[in-house]
Design an enzyme around this catalytic site. Structure first.
Site, PDB file in Angstrom:
ATOM      1  N   HIS A   1       0.886  -1.036   0.013  1.00 34.81           N
ATOM      2  CA  HIS A   1      -0.126  -0.102  -0.084  1.00 34.81           C
ATOM      3  C   HIS A   1       0.840   1.138  -0.072  1.00 34.81           C
ATOM      4  O   HIS A   1       1.661   1.500  -1.090  1.00 34.81           O
ATOM      5  CB  HIS A   1      -0.918  -0.144   1.142  1.00 34.81           C
ATOM      6  CG  HIS A   1      -1.968   0.705   1.491  1.00 34.81           C
ATOM      7  ND1 HIS A   1      -2.442   1.611   0.220  1.00 34.81           N
ATOM      8  CD2 HIS A   1      -2.958   1.050   2.380  1.00 34.81           C
ATOM      9  CE1 HIS A   1      -3.481   2.380   0.819  1.00 34.81           C
ATOM     10  NE2 HIS A   1      -4.002   2.081   1.843  1.00 34.81           N
TER      11      HIS A   1
ATOM     12  N   HIS B   1      -2.428  -2.262  -9.853  1.00 30.48           N
ATOM     13  CA  HIS B   1      -3.302  -1.647  -8.912  1.00 30.48           C
ATOM     14  C   HIS B   1      -4.333  -2.751  -8.555  1.00 30.48           C
ATOM     15  O   HIS B   1      -4.640  -3.357  -9.484  1.00 30.48           O
ATOM     16  CB  HIS B   1      -3.921  -0.179  -9.384  1.00 30.48           C
ATOM     17  CG  HIS B   1      -4.426   0.546  -8.191  1.00 30.48           C
ATOM     18  ND1 HIS B   1      -5.759   0.363  -7.918  1.00 30.48           N
ATOM     19  CD2 HIS B   1      -3.937   1.378  -7.552  1.00 30.48           C
ATOM     20  CE1 HIS B   1      -6.143   1.247  -7.017  1.00 30.48           C
ATOM     21  NE2 HIS B   1      -5.187   1.865  -6.517  1.00 30.48           N
TER      22      HIS B   1
ATOM     23  N   ASP C   1       2.454   5.660  -6.690  1.00 30.40           N
ATOM     24  CA  ASP C   1       3.634   5.754  -5.937  1.00 30.40           C
ATOM     25  C   ASP C   1       4.963   5.966  -6.798  1.00 30.40           C
ATOM     26  O   ASP C   1       5.888   6.292  -6.099  1.00 30.40           O
ATOM     27  CB  ASP C   1       3.799   4.458  -4.971  1.00 30.40           C
ATOM     28  CG  ASP C   1       2.898   4.572  -3.966  1.00 30.40           C
ATOM     29  OD1 ASP C   1       2.670   5.626  -3.432  1.00 30.40           O
ATOM     30  OD2 ASP C   1       2.253   3.808  -3.432  1.00 30.40           O
TER      31      ASP C   1
HETATM   32  C1  LIG Z   1      -1.138   4.131  -3.274  1.00 32.29           C
HETATM   33  C2  LIG Z   1      -1.411   2.620  -3.234  1.00 32.29           C
HETATM   34  O1  LIG Z   1      -1.391   1.903  -2.399  1.00 32.29           O
HETATM   35  S1  LIG Z   1      -1.105   2.084  -4.728  1.00 32.29           S
HETATM   36  C3  LIG Z   1      -0.667   0.145  -4.699  1.00 32.29           C
HETATM   37  C4  LIG Z   1       0.803   0.455  -4.002  1.00 32.29           C
HETATM   38  N1  LIG Z   1       1.327  -1.054  -3.963  1.00 32.29           N
HETATM   39  C5  LIG Z   1       2.291  -1.619  -4.899  1.00 32.29           C
HETATM   40  O2  LIG Z   1       2.739  -0.663  -5.745  1.00 32.29           O
HETATM   41  C6  LIG Z   1       2.915  -2.832  -4.531  1.00 32.29           C
HETATM   42  C7  LIG Z   1       3.028  -3.576  -5.858  1.00 32.29           C
HETATM   43  N2  LIG Z   1       1.810  -3.864  -6.428  1.00 32.29           N
HETATM   44  C8  LIG Z   1       1.160  -4.923  -5.905  1.00 32.29           C
HETATM   45  O3  LIG Z   1       1.536  -5.654  -5.198  1.00 32.29           O
HETATM   46  C9  LIG Z   1      -0.382  -5.127  -6.507  1.00 32.29           C
HETATM   47  O4  LIG Z   1      -0.487  -4.731  -7.795  1.00 32.29           O
HETATM   48  C10 LIG Z   1      -1.508  -4.596  -5.914  1.00 32.29           C
HETATM   49  C11 LIG Z   1      -1.212  -4.983  -4.280  1.00 32.29           C
HETATM   50  C12 LIG Z   1      -1.362  -3.285  -5.805  1.00 32.29           C
HETATM   51  C13 LIG Z   1      -2.710  -5.047  -6.175  1.00 32.29           C
HETATM   52  O5  LIG Z   1      -2.935  -6.343  -6.125  1.00 32.29           O
HETATM   53  P1  LIG Z   1      -3.814  -7.333  -6.753  1.00 32.29           P
HETATM   54  O6  LIG Z   1      -5.242  -6.364  -6.939  1.00 32.29           O
HETATM   55  O7  LIG Z   1      -3.740  -8.717  -6.196  1.00 32.29           O
HETATM   56  O8  LIG Z   1      -3.088  -7.405  -8.315  1.00 32.29           O
HETATM   57  P2  LIG Z   1      -3.586  -8.166  -9.680  1.00 32.29           P
HETATM   58  O9  LIG Z   1      -4.889  -9.054  -9.278  1.00 32.29           O
HETATM   59  O10 LIG Z   1      -3.703  -7.176 -10.540  1.00 32.29           O
HETATM   60  O11 LIG Z   1      -2.365  -9.158  -9.697  1.00 32.29           O
HETATM   61  C14 LIG Z   1      -2.409  -9.811 -11.213  1.00 32.29           C
HETATM   62  C15 LIG Z   1      -1.123 -10.618 -11.184  1.00 32.29           C
HETATM   63  O12 LIG Z   1      -0.198  -9.639 -11.644  1.00 32.29           O
HETATM   64  C16 LIG Z   1       0.968  -9.611 -10.716  1.00 32.29           C
HETATM   65  N3  LIG Z   1       1.507  -8.305 -10.252  1.00 32.29           N
HETATM   66  C17 LIG Z   1       0.513  -7.389  -9.656  1.00 32.29           C
HETATM   67  N4  LIG Z   1       1.303  -6.424  -9.615  1.00 32.29           N
HETATM   68  C18 LIG Z   1       2.547  -6.704  -9.771  1.00 32.29           C
HETATM   69  C19 LIG Z   1       3.690  -6.092  -9.469  1.00 32.29           C
HETATM   70  N5  LIG Z   1       3.881  -4.761  -9.131  1.00 32.29           N
HETATM   71  N6  LIG Z   1       4.862  -6.679  -9.914  1.00 32.29           N
HETATM   72  C20 LIG Z   1       5.053  -8.080 -10.296  1.00 32.29           C
HETATM   73  N7  LIG Z   1       3.618  -8.632 -10.550  1.00 32.29           N
HETATM   74  C21 LIG Z   1       2.745  -8.047 -10.297  1.00 32.29           C
HETATM   75  C22 LIG Z   1       0.308 -10.488  -9.489  1.00 32.29           C
HETATM   76  O13 LIG Z   1       1.376 -11.125  -8.637  1.00 32.29           O
HETATM   77  C23 LIG Z   1      -0.829 -11.354 -10.039  1.00 32.29           C
HETATM   78  O14 LIG Z   1      -0.034 -12.477 -10.699  1.00 32.29           O
HETATM   79  P3  LIG Z   1      -0.531 -13.900 -10.424  1.00 32.29           P
HETATM   80  O15 LIG Z   1      -1.928 -13.858 -11.022  1.00 32.29           O
HETATM   81  O16 LIG Z   1       0.304 -14.802 -11.127  1.00 32.29           O
HETATM   82  O17 LIG Z   1      -0.539 -14.089  -8.827  1.00 32.29           O
HETATM   83  O1  LIG Z   2      -6.963   2.036  -3.898  1.00 25.88           O
HETATM   84  C1  LIG Z   2      -6.177   1.379  -3.322  1.00 25.88           C
HETATM   85  O2  LIG Z   2      -6.337   0.183  -3.193  1.00 25.88           O
HETATM   86  C2  LIG Z   2      -4.754   1.970  -3.099  1.00 25.88           C
HETATM   87  C3  LIG Z   2      -4.578   3.125  -3.514  1.00 25.88           C
HETATM   88  O3  LIG Z   2      -4.165   3.415  -4.617  1.00 25.88           O
HETATM   89  C4  LIG Z   2      -4.775   4.238  -2.612  1.00 25.88           C
HETATM   90  O4  LIG Z   2      -5.140   3.964  -1.557  1.00 25.88           O
HETATM   91  O5  LIG Z   2      -4.504   5.252  -3.010  1.00 25.88           O
END
Ligand SMILES: CC(=O)SCCNC(=O)CCNC(=O)[C@H](O)C(C)(C)COP(=O)(O)OP(=O)(O)OC[C@H]1O[C@@H](n2cnc3c(N)ncnc32)[C@H](O)[C@@H]1OP(=O)(O)O
Ligand SMILES: O=C([O-])CC(=O)C(=O)O
Length: 376
Positions: free
Chosen positions: A223, A262, A313
């Site tokens: 997050h 995301h 981010d």
């Molecule tokens: C302001 C914020 O909070 S924005 C989010 C900030 N977080 C990050 O940047 C962390 C990196 N990103 C992630 O971990 C994820 O994309 C999340 C937590 C943001 C969303 O998670 P989910 O909704 O579960 O992702 P999603 O369903 O799209 O994932 C699909 C596939 O892509 C992969 N994937 C998603 N994001 C990434 C990534 N950043 N790097 C590599 N692989 C990824 C997942 O592992 C998944 O693979 P799988 O099906 O083999 O398990």
């Molecule tokens: O909505 C989410 O899951 C994460 C995010 O981008 C935020 O909190 O700004």
């Protein structure tokens, strides 16, 4: 528009868990709206205080309302002595998000929200005080016990953060970037930290408990902690070619790349275009674009290889770095902003409350008798 993806599966994805009038994600405009306004327009035209006012009170302020709100916030910056003493006891090795969590909790002890009539004042106090609080700790613990003055002449929260960190009035460019950044991070529907705050609010708990819990949820690298993790990634890359090689290796090893992907958006995060543009301006102003160039290559590789896009981010990492902000303070800035969204959600939950208490699908043992201890 940054459209939402098809949502289903674990993590409560796609399930409606309540109502909100605060924001939409993946539904209209560029993909993110606060009370009906496009975040891009707000980031381009408004100071953060206008956006905080909008989120907390429902409408954008007129000039007189904005002036009064800023004056109120400015008058609430002082740190209580007991809070300073707690901050001084937290070691330099602590993570600043833990400092935020403890500081917020301590404030709740010193200035307890006694009734919900005080919710706006309790929120404004945190908005006013948090930037100085984290920088008081940072300067004291990292700068030979330096006790900074937090009651600065700064005109805004954006300026206050940079001023209390660096000990001087920031440049116009840096202040502008901070306003935009705080605006972009302010609110995002039922994300993990906001949902934490709402669950806590639904028990009729106090504002500081809701915010303390939300800070804990925001801390994780999936997050808010992703901006810090993104910085650690790009600072280990020498140039765009090196970035390409390193990313390819990480993808091959199926490592997660922080700052990409995301939970709701399917092909872009509307906040990225805004902060990316600011990052480029900062790079040019600094006369060293290498971190920006590396970030651009990462974006291209991730899209080409995985159709994964930068979330809010990723370009925040280079933008904050160009402004001389230490990496560990990145996520506390997110707190100073998202506090508006959290508090508005707490207020919304309180206005139409039923305790949040979902059910679980049981996957444990069948019903069974307790054996005597000699038979186990
Ligand atoms: C302001 C914020 O909070 S924005 C989010 C900030 N977080 C990050 O940047 C962390 C990196 N990103 C992630 O971990 C994820 O994309 C999340 C937590 C943001 C969303 O998670 P989910 O909704 O579960 O992702 P999603 O369903 O799209 O994932 C699909 C596939 O892509 C992969 N994937 C998603 N994001 C990434 C990534 N950043 N790097 C590599 N692989 C990824 C997942 O592992 C998944 O693979 P799988 O099906 O083999 O398990
Ligand atoms: O909505 C989410 O899951 C994460 C995010 O981008 C935020 O909190 O700004």
């Amino acid at each position: 528009m940054a459209a939402a993806k098809q949502l289903s599966g674990a993590g409560l994805r796609g399930q409606v868990a309540g109502k909100t009038a605060l924001s939409t994600v993946g539904k209209s405009g560029s993909g993110l709206t606060y009370r009906g306004y496009d975040v891009k327009d707000l980031a381009a035209q408004c100071e953060f205080e206008e956006v905080a006012y909008l989120i907390l009170k429902g409408e954008l302020p007129n000039q007189a309302e904005l002036d009064a709100y800023k004056a109120k916030l400015k008058s609430m910056r002082a740190l209580p002595q007991a809070l300073k003493e707690v901050l001084e006891r937290i070691p330099a090795s602590a993570h600043p998000m833990d400092v935020m969590r403890t500081g917020c909790s301590m404030l709740g002890n010193l200035e307890t929200e006694e009734s919900f009539d005080q919710q706006q004042d309790a929120t404004d106090r945190m908005l006013a005080l948090f930037p100085g609080m984290i920088n008081y700790w940072y300067n004291f613990s990292h700068n030979n016990g330096k006790r900074i003055e937090v009651e600065t002449a700064a005109d805004s929260i954006a300026e206050q953060f940079l001023w209390t960190l660096h000990g001087e009035k920031p440049s116009e460019l840096h202040t502008q970037v901070m306003h935009a950044s705080l605006t972009l991070y302010a609110e995002h529907e039922f994300n993990a930290s906001t949902f934490t705050a709402r669950v806590c609010a639904s028990t009729l708990s106090d504002m500081h408990s809701c915010v303390t819990g939300a800070i804990g949820s925001l801390r994780g690298p999936l997050h808010g902690g992703a901006n810090e993790a993104a910085m650690e990634l790009i600072e280990g890359m020498n140039d765009p070619e090196d970035a390409e090689q390193k990313l390819m290796g990480m993808l091959e090893r199926k490592e997660k790349i922080m700052g990409f992907g995301h939970a709701i958006y399917s092909e872009s995060d509307p906040r990225n275009a805004v902060i990316k543009e600011w990052s480029e301006k900062l790079a040019n102003a600094n006369g060293d674009t290498s971190l920006y160039d590396i970030s651009v290559r990462c974006e291209a590789v991730m899209w080409r290889e995985k159709k994964l896009f930068c979330n809010a981010d990723f370009f925040h990492a280079s933008a904050y770095n160009y402004m001389g902000i230490p990496t560990k303070l990145f996520t506390p800035i997110f707190v100073c902003s998202r506090l508006t969204g959290w508090a508005a959600h707490v207020m919304e939950q309180r206005a139409d409350n039923r305790i949040i208490r979902p059910s679980a699908e049981y996957t444990g043992e069948e019903f069974r008798p307790v054996p005597a201890i000699s038979q186990r």
